[in-house]
Design a protein around this motif. Structure first.
Motif, PDB file in Angstrom:
ATOM      1  N   ILE A   1      -6.065   1.284  -7.888  1.00 51.35           N
ATOM      2  CA  ILE A   1      -5.007   0.994  -6.915  1.00 51.35           C
ATOM      3  C   ILE A   1      -5.461   1.410  -5.520  1.00 51.35           C
ATOM      4  O   ILE A   1      -5.331   0.658  -4.546  1.00 51.35           O
ATOM      5  N   GLY A   2      -6.005   2.623  -5.413  1.00 51.51           N
ATOM      6  CA  GLY A   2      -6.456   3.112  -4.110  1.00 51.51           C
ATOM      7  C   GLY A   2      -7.520   2.231  -3.494  1.00 51.51           C
ATOM      8  O   GLY A   2      -7.491   1.924  -2.301  1.00 51.51           O
TER       9      GLY A   2
ATOM     10  N   THR B   1      -2.433  11.941  -8.804  1.00 50.96           N
ATOM     11  CA  THR B   1      -1.852  11.246  -7.659  1.00 50.96           C
ATOM     12  C   THR B   1      -2.865  11.081  -6.541  1.00 50.96           C
ATOM     13  O   THR B   1      -2.922  10.038  -5.881  1.00 50.96           O
TER      14      THR B   1
ATOM     15  N   SER C   1      -7.004  -0.278  -0.113  1.00 51.02           N
ATOM     16  CA  SER C   1      -7.713   0.444   0.942  1.00 51.02           C
ATOM     17  C   SER C   1      -7.849  -0.365   2.221  1.00 51.02           C
ATOM     18  O   SER C   1      -8.033   0.194   3.303  1.00 51.02           O
TER      19      SER C   1
ATOM     20  N   PHE D   1       2.637   1.970  -3.367  1.00 54.03           N
ATOM     21  CA  PHE D   1       1.710   2.566  -4.323  1.00 54.03           C
ATOM     22  C   PHE D   1       1.387   4.015  -3.959  1.00 54.03           C
ATOM     23  O   PHE D   1       1.179   4.847  -4.838  1.00 54.03           O
ATOM     24  N   ARG D   2       1.347   4.300  -2.677  1.00 59.07           N
ATOM     25  CA  ARG D   2       1.027   5.655  -2.231  1.00 59.07           C
ATOM     26  C   ARG D   2       2.047   6.653  -2.755  1.00 59.07           C
ATOM     27  O   ARG D   2       1.682   7.753  -3.193  1.00 59.07           O
TER      28      ARG D   2
ATOM     29  N   PHE E   1      -9.077   5.098  -2.013  1.00 59.26           N
ATOM     30  CA  PHE E   1      -8.839   4.545  -0.682  1.00 59.26           C
ATOM     31  C   PHE E   1      -9.951   4.981   0.270  1.00 59.26           C
ATOM     32  O   PHE E   1     -10.475   4.177   1.050  1.00 59.26           O
TER      33      PHE E   1
ATOM     34  N   ARG F   1      -5.061   4.579 -11.259  1.00 59.07           N
ATOM     35  CA  ARG F   1      -4.724   5.106  -9.934  1.00 59.07           C
ATOM     36  C   ARG F   1      -5.897   4.925  -8.969  1.00 59.07           C
ATOM     37  O   ARG F   1      -5.705   4.607  -7.790  1.00 59.07           O
TER      38      ARG F   1
ATOM     39  N   SER G   1       0.817  -1.202   0.000  1.00 56.20           N
ATOM     40  CA  SER G   1       0.000   0.000   0.000  1.00 56.20           C
ATOM     41  C   SER G   1       0.854   1.256   0.000  1.00 56.20           C
ATOM     42  O   SER G   1       0.584   2.223  -0.723  1.00 56.20           O
TER      43      SER G   1
ATOM     44  N   TYR H   1      -5.588   8.014  -5.903  1.00 57.79           N
ATOM     45  CA  TYR H   1      -5.296   6.887  -5.001  1.00 57.79           C
ATOM     46  C   TYR H   1      -6.006   7.099  -3.672  1.00 57.79           C
ATOM     47  O   TYR H   1      -6.629   6.189  -3.125  1.00 57.79           O
TER      48      TYR H   1
ATOM     49  N   ALA I   1      -5.773  -3.984  -6.745  1.00 56.37           N
ATOM     50  CA  ALA I   1      -4.584  -3.129  -6.806  1.00 56.37           C
ATOM     51  C   ALA I   1      -3.665  -3.550  -7.942  1.00 56.37           C
ATOM     52  O   ALA I   1      -3.114  -2.705  -8.668  1.00 56.37           O
TER      53      ALA I   1
END
Length: 410
Positions: free
Chosen positions: A106-107, A49, A111, A23-24, A56, A103, A20, A52, A83
């Motif tokens: 991914i979030g 950006t 999460s 990716f952040r 999340f 993106r 996590s 994400y 993700a």
């Protein structure tokens, strides 16, 4: 419970949080390359950006219900598949729209990672150990903040950001499989209640005065810390401190290491201070106040080495994480998943807002040679510091809500 089981729980779910965290902050390394390829503005980059964080955030309440209903093992393993799909979509995209979808996925996919780790720890460790265990979990995740500094910058000199994205997707699936196969199945034990009752429990948390009192200062400081660490700290180092890209990348890694030390150190010290009459709530508040002080020193551009300032920023930046341990004192164990995800929801909504807001403020200035003037960054920090000071007032005002009555709730 055997210590081997506890260690397995810790390392597996901490690995999920590491994913996590990578990716952040991965856009710290990707940003110059993506900006060059697509001609993005600071506002575009901030929005991209921050998706994400909005992904999340919007997943937090359903994830909290799923965690309390199905347990962290199954939920984490399943969500990490999203993700992996997200980073592959991101890496394959040739337009801003595709990057945004990736993106966002991914979030959503990661999460669950932080709250699942805290939920699993609450199930397998005594409450007295949670500040340290949670701090260690944050430290492992903090390695992700180190990786997106110099290691990622070096990797991107020999490969492309698209190839790195493919590798990250494969690694994510490996971690998901490890959690599914090796996490204890008793981590899937759950409070027997229907989904409607689970959502009512979340609503109870949102109406809780204790929740908002505990969250007040920490959500703002954590929002600022992660918004800056995952994107805007690098431009600050380049534009205000006039560092080279290599030096800036190295300091991003220093910040990551410092955050790891701070999480472990404050987590270990919290219970010791409590035995001396200082509550975890108060101890957390002191750490967050020191974090704000470091930001003031940065804005004033005091004559200290950049590495010293960034190390202090990292050490004190993660202290708000102690609020998760405070939550475990005020809410029953079968509601911890929802309490932690609700706290995370508020934090990540603020990270989203701060990342977009910082980009919008910076874009009011015209960059010269790819750099924004120092006045732009100082304005940003001034606004963020003012918001943190306002939340600190609420945190320290006397209140009767913190009487640990929430643990009786269901």
């Amino acid at each position: 419970m055997p210590s081997s089981v506890r260690l397995r729980v810790f390392f597996l779910f901490a690995a999920g949080y590491f994913v996590s965290y990578v990716f952040r902050g991965v856009n710290l390394g990707f940003a110059p390359l993506i900006t060059h390829d697509l001609g993005l503005s600071a506002a575009d980059l901030g929005l991209l950006t921050s998706l994400y964080f909005i992904g999340f955030a919007i997943a937090q309440i359903p994830v909290g219900v799923l965690l309390d209903h199905y347990g962290p093992r199954r939920v984490t393993a399943g969500m990490l598949v999203f993700a992996a799909a997200g980073i592959w979509t991101f890496g394959a995209s040739h337009g801003l729209g595709g990057l945004m979808v990736g993106r966002l996925l991914i979030g959503i996919g990661v999460s669950v990672c932080l709250s699942a780790a805290f939920k699993a720890s609450a199930q397998h460790f005594p409450v007295a150990r949670l500040p340290l265990v949670n701090g260690l979990t944050m430290a492992v995740g903090g390695l992700g903040g180190v990786v997106v500094g110099s290691p990622l910058a070096s990797l991107l000199q020999t490969t492309t950001w698209r190839q790195v994205s493919i590798g990250l997707g494969v690694f994510t699936l490996v971690v998901a499989a490890a959690i599914a196969l090796f996490a204890p199945r008793n981590a899937d034990s759950h409070h027997q209640a229907d989904v409607i009752s689970q959502f009512k429990g979340t609503w109870h948390i949102l109406k809780s005065g204790a929740f908002w009192k505990i969250a007040s200062f920490s959500v703002v400081t954590q929002g600022v810390f992660y918004a800056m660490q995952s994107l805007w700290i690098r431009p600050y180092l380049l534009d205000v401190m006039n560092l080279t890209p290599a030096h800036a990348a190295a300091l991003v890694s220093v910040l990551g290491f410092a955050m790891m030390l701070g999480c472990v150190g404050f987590g270990a010290a919290a219970r010791g201070m409590e035995r001396r009459g200082v509550s975890v709530y108060a101890f957390c508040g002191v750490g967050m106040a020191l974090y704000v002080l470091v930001q003031v020193l940065m804005v004033l551009r005091v004559p200290l080495p950049p590495a010293t300032l960034l190390a202090a920023y990292g050490v004190f930046g993660g202290t708000g994480i102690l609020s998760y341990a405070v939550m475990a004192e005020y809410f029953p164990s079968h509601m911890i998943g929802r309490a932690t995800t609700t706290l995370t929801l508020v934090i990540f909504l603020l990270i989203f807002g701060f990342q977009v807001g910082v980009g919008a403020v910076l874009s009011r200035w015209t960059p010269e040679g790819g750099h924004y003037p120092a006045a732009a960054h100082v304005t940003v920090w001034g606004i963020l510091i003012a918001l943190q000071l306002a939340s600190a007032v609420w945190y320290v005002l006397p209140s009767r809500v913190l009487h640990k009555t929430e643990r009786a709730a269901s």
